[in-house]
Design an enzyme around this catalytic site. Structure first.
Site, PDB file in Angstrom:
ATOM      1  N   HIS A 105       0.837  -1.207   0.000  1.00 52.91           N
ATOM      2  CA  HIS A 105       0.000   0.000   0.000  1.00 52.91           C
ATOM      3  C   HIS A 105       0.872   1.257   0.000  1.00 52.91           C
ATOM      4  O   HIS A 105       1.291   1.745   1.046  1.00 52.91           O
ATOM      5  CB  HIS A 105      -0.905  -0.003   1.232  1.00 52.91           C
ATOM      6  N   HIS A 107       1.532   5.186  -2.156  1.00 55.02           N
ATOM      7  CA  HIS A 107       1.105   6.201  -3.127  1.00 55.02           C
ATOM      8  C   HIS A 107       2.346   6.843  -3.739  1.00 55.02           C
ATOM      9  O   HIS A 107       3.110   7.521  -3.048  1.00 55.02           O
ATOM     10  CB  HIS A 107       0.243   7.265  -2.446  1.00 55.02           C
ATOM     11  N   ASN A 139      -4.902   6.031  -7.408  1.00 60.41           N
ATOM     12  CA  ASN A 139      -5.542   7.355  -7.342  1.00 60.41           C
ATOM     13  C   ASN A 139      -4.563   8.447  -7.766  1.00 60.41           C
ATOM     14  O   ASN A 139      -4.140   9.298  -7.003  1.00 60.41           O
ATOM     15  CB  ASN A 139      -6.120   7.624  -5.948  1.00 60.41           C
ATOM     16  N   HIS A 224     -10.511   0.365   0.369  1.00 62.76           N
ATOM     17  CA  HIS A 224     -10.536   1.490   1.300  1.00 62.76           C
ATOM     18  C   HIS A 224     -11.997   1.572   1.753  1.00 62.76           C
ATOM     19  O   HIS A 224     -12.875   1.859   0.953  1.00 62.76           O
ATOM     20  CB  HIS A 224     -10.109   2.770   0.577  1.00 62.76           C
ATOM     21  N   HIS A 277      -5.693  -0.549   5.584  1.00 64.14           N
ATOM     22  CA  HIS A 277      -5.469   0.264   6.797  1.00 64.14           C
ATOM     23  C   HIS A 277      -6.594   0.190   7.848  1.00 64.14           C
ATOM     24  O   HIS A 277      -7.271   1.179   8.136  1.00 64.14           O
ATOM     25  CB  HIS A 277      -5.207   1.722   6.427  1.00 64.14           C
ATOM     26  N   ASP A 350       0.899   2.662   3.788  1.00 62.26           N
ATOM     27  CA  ASP A 350       0.031   3.725   3.260  1.00 62.26           C
ATOM     28  C   ASP A 350       0.833   5.020   3.103  1.00 62.26           C
ATOM     29  O   ASP A 350       0.376   6.104   3.461  1.00 62.26           O
ATOM     30  CB  ASP A 350      -1.193   3.944   4.147  1.00 62.26           C
ATOM     31  N   HIS A 354       2.771  14.470   0.670  1.00 65.48           N
ATOM     32  CA  HIS A 354       2.181  15.750   0.275  1.00 65.48           C
ATOM     33  C   HIS A 354       3.247  16.828   0.380  1.00 65.48           C
ATOM     34  O   HIS A 354       4.245  16.674   1.107  1.00 65.48           O
ATOM     35  CB  HIS A 354       0.992  16.114   1.169  1.00 65.48           C
ATOM     36  N   GLY A 369      -3.047  12.244   5.074  1.00 66.44           N
ATOM     37  CA  GLY A 369      -1.937  11.383   4.689  1.00 66.44           C
ATOM     38  C   GLY A 369      -0.595  11.762   5.276  1.00 66.44           C
ATOM     39  O   GLY A 369      -0.289  12.948   5.449  1.00 66.44           O
TER      40      GLY A 369
END
Length: 471
Positions: A105, A107, A139, A224, A277, A350, A354, A369
């Site tokens: 998991h 991003h 995403n 999710h 999560h 996860d 940012h 996040g």
């Protein structure tokens, strides 16, 4: 057999090493005949330790060649001296050697959000954290919901990724709760599994159809879980701390109610359903009951939900804003117990980077996040293993063999013939987590400044060193 050494195997080590050395001598001869500039020079890792089934440290030596583990020996040297070989030598100096960690998991933010992270920087960060395989969420912009988009992102992975990256495809087009994507075509184009991570699938009928298709295609729906109708504008857990800070809360049933719906759909369709999560005690209870009913459900938990609760949030600061949010102490305890009793199968970060600008606002005005790739193992080792809450063997299991088993990956073990994906960890030296050391583009984590042991010494992927700690 996996990562841990069975008693019989350990007892027979000295005998089988004699046979292994015959093979290794042949390997040495072949290596000496190679051109000195050969790219695929074999690697000899010496003076490492691995874990026995009883959690004891065992001296270990290993030969890597042509991208796979060629041979492994315990308790004695493979060679009489380094000078007798033409292999490259890595002196582990007593570091713990594990299979490369697996994170299901992550991003990576590319395409579309490369100011936050890229495939290159995200995989560099993961390598620094000891991960050799990660699974990237869909995403991004555009979402890889068609064959053309999936092929484009796969090509970018091929050119930029520093480690193994498995790419998720969306369950539905545009990550909305309406039209299903073409699972078979996306699988043929390289999709790993299917998820709408970042949002829950709001329509039960859509999830039912998706799981029917997933069962036919022998793939996994990764969820999710979040019922939008129960969000009510929440930005942190609905508990004690949100009231003290005057902030709207996120109900525990927002997560647990959708898990309850989905495990019944999984039972009806026969699909493998994996929960992202997990954060609440109610969710743990639902998953535990589903497993007792022999429903095909698996689950993950993040390091931050294991190590923090709402009580750790000092103020209205977005550095503690994540989705799902940090829950109560009772929830935190239920997550640890869920790992220990097998209700929760594995740990995943996860990793959600940012920009500093985005995270300047408070809870209400910043995105959800935190990052996790570079800090997961060291934090968990220091604050769960060292205090005796879990064992080191359990931690390694949750980060290697368990994710490999749950998702059917041909990695996560230290055995001859398996991919040469290896990590070395320093369990003795204490360091502080400092933002300046991060290889990720982002440093949005509440763990900056924490003191840790268990930092990564080296990460090897397919027999190639992709990360080496500076001395």
């Amino acid at each position: 057999m996996g990562f841990y050494l069975e008693k019989k195997r350990l007892e027979k080590t000295i005998e089988v090493n004699k046979l292994r050395n015959i093979i290794l001598v042949e390997l040495i001869v072949k290596n000496k005949k190679r051109n000195e500039c050969a790219i695929n020079m074999a690697i000899w890792i010496k003076n490492a330790v691995t874990l026995s089934q009883k959690g004891q440290f065992v001296p270990t030596q290993m030969i890597l060649d042509k991208g796979v583990i060629q041979s492994i020996a315990f308790g004695q040297a493979l060679f009489a001296s380094e000078e007798e070989t033409s292999v490259d030598t890595i002196d582990a100096k007593g570091a713990l050697m594990t299979p490369g960690l697996i994170d299901v998991h992550v991003h990576l933010r590319e395409p579309g959000y490369t100011d936050k992270e890229t495939i290159k920087t995200g995989t560099m960060a993961a390598a620094r954290g000891g991960f050799t395989t990660i699974c990237a969420m869909p995403n991004v912009n555009p979402e890889p919901d068609t064959v053309e988009k999936m092929k484009a992102i796969q090509e970018k992975i091929r050119t930029d990724a520093q480690i193994n990256v498995l790419q998720y495809a969306p369950i539905t087009t545009g990550l909305k709760s309406d039209d299903l994507t073409d699972q078979q075509s996306l699988l043929d184009a390289g999709a790993f599994a299917f998820t709408n991570d970042g949002v829950g699938v709001q329509t039960a009928g859509t999830m039912y159809k998706a799981m029917l298709e997933a069962a036919r295609n022998k793939t996994t729906i990764v969820a999710h879980t979040e019922d939008d109708s129960l969000l009510l504008g929440g930005v942190m857990h609905e508990g004690t701390r949100n009231k003290e800070l005057g902030l709207p809360g996120i109900l525990s049933i927002t997560e647990a109610s959708q898990i309850a719906r989905d495990v019944l759909i999984s039972e009806a369709t026969g699909a493998h359903y994996h929960v992202c999560h997990v954060s609440t005690k109610e969710s743990v209870r639902v998953i535990r009951d589903a497993k007792r009913a022999q429903i095909k459900v698996t689950a993950e938990v993040t390091p931050h939900h294991l190590l923090l609760s709402e009580e750790d949030i000092p103020s209205d600061t977005s550095i503690y804003k994540m989705n799902p949010p940090l829950r109560s102490k009772k929830d935190q305890e239920a997550l640890i117990l869920g790992l220990l009793d097998g209700t929760i199968d594995l740990i995943a970060t996860d990793h959600a980077p940012h920009t500093k600008e985005e995270k300047k606002g408070g809870m209400k005005n910043s995105p959800f996040g935190i990052t996790g790739s570079e800090t997961a193992f060291s934090l968990l080792y220091t604050y769960l293993v060292e205090p005796g809450i879990v064992t080191l063997a359990q931690l390694v299991d949750w980060l290697t063999i368990k994710p490999a088993t749950v998702f059917g990956l041909n990695t996560g073990v230290l055995e001859a013939g398996y991919p040469a994906d290896i990590t070395l960890f320093d369990l003795k030296t204490e360091n502080s987590l400092l933002a300046k050391d991060f290889l990720s583009k982002a440093t949005n984590t509440p763990f900056i400044g924490w003191k840790v042991k268990g930092t990564t010494v080296m990460t090897i992927v397919g027999g190639k060193v992709v990360y080496k700690r500076e001395s």
